[in-house]
Design an enzyme around this catalytic site. Structure first.
Site, short mmCIF file in Angstrom:
data_model
loop_
_atom_site.label_atom_id
_atom_site.label_comp_id
_atom_site.label_asym_id
_atom_site.label_seq_id
_atom_site.Cartn_x
_atom_site.Cartn_y
_atom_site.Cartn_z
N CYS A 178 41.43 28.61 34.43
CA CYS A 178 42.37 29.03 33.48
C CYS A 178 43.47 27.80 33.54
O CYS A 178 44.35 27.68 32.57
CB CYS A 178 42.86 30.35 34.11
N ASN B 166 41.56 40.51 32.96
CA ASN B 166 40.04 40.02 33.41
C ASN B 166 39.09 40.97 32.94
O ASN B 166 39.42 42.43 33.23
CB ASN B 166 40.20 39.87 34.78
N ASP C 40 33.85 37.03 41.74
CA ASP C 40 34.86 36.78 40.46
C ASP C 40 35.23 35.16 40.76
O ASP C 40 35.31 34.36 39.89
CB ASP C 40 35.95 37.43 40.08
N HIS D 189 38.32 35.94 31.90
CA HIS D 189 39.58 35.82 32.85
C HIS D 189 40.65 36.54 31.95
O HIS D 189 40.61 36.39 30.91
CB HIS D 189 39.77 34.56 33.67
N SER E 216 48.41 33.47 40.32
CA SER E 216 48.30 32.12 39.88
C SER E 216 46.88 31.83 39.46
O SER E 216 46.11 32.23 39.81
CB SER E 216 48.38 31.30 41.37
N GLU F 75 43.77 35.39 31.78
CA GLU F 75 44.57 34.35 30.81
C GLU F 75 43.48 33.91 29.55
O GLU F 75 44.25 33.78 28.31
CB GLU F 75 44.58 32.73 31.73
N CYS G 239 43.48 30.52 38.11
CA CYS G 239 42.29 29.61 38.90
C CYS G 239 42.06 28.18 38.31
O CYS G 239 42.91 27.99 37.09
CB CYS G 239 40.93 30.44 38.87
#
Ligand code: ZN
Length: 154
Positions: free
Chosen positions: A87, A46, A147, A57, A82, A59, A84
């Site tokens: 993503c 991130n 965020d 982010h 996990s 990912e 968001c």
């Protein structure tokens, strides 16, 4: 081929990225994209704070660093937290076949939704990943809630 990979080894790469993000004063979430044989395609963390970019982010960063591929069914997204909705949308949009997750205890992301749509989910409940986020949310709540934005209803 998926059975030969070691999810914990793949997660350690994402966790290194999360630690880098933490050292830079950013949001400590890391990710990495692998193929199904465990070859690293791209890694990232991130960079909201570092780049002034709320869309960067972990990912997304790993995905962008991996560059173009003809398809993504044979890739594995590994992330310390996990994913968001944003993503999770990336995973669906590009048809990524599998997601390996460090933890979902500090944030209930979209992994259940992904699983419902045929994505193979491996949730590792990694104590180091949970500790990173627990500490971060405790120490920088304003940054975390900036965020994550306003969480969607689930
Ligand atoms: Zn995200």
């Amino acid at each position: 081929m998926t059975r030969v990979i070691d999810p914990a080894r793949l997660l350690s790469v994402a966790r290194e990225e999360a630690e880098l993000g933490k050292a830079e004063g950013g949001v400590p979430i890391g990710a990495a994209l692998f193929d199904t044989t465990g070859v690293l395609l791209g890694r990232g963390h991130n960079r909201r704070v570092q780049d002034g970019d709320p869309s960067m982010h972990a990912e997304t960063s790993a995905f962008r660093n991996a560059g173009r591929r003809p398809h993504y069914r044979d890739t594995i997204m590994v992330t310390t937290l996990s994913p968001c909705w944003y993503c999770s949308g990336l995973v669906r949009q590009f048809g990524i076949g599998r997601v390996i997750i460090g933890e979902a205890a500090t944030f209930e992301g979209g992994h259940g939704w992904l699983e419902e749509h045929g994505v193979e989910i491996t949730l590792l409940d990694d104590p180091a990943c949970t500790a990173l986020m627990t500490e971060f949310i405790r120490d920088r709540p304003e940054l975390w809630f900036e965020d994550i934005g306003v969480p969607a209803e689930n």
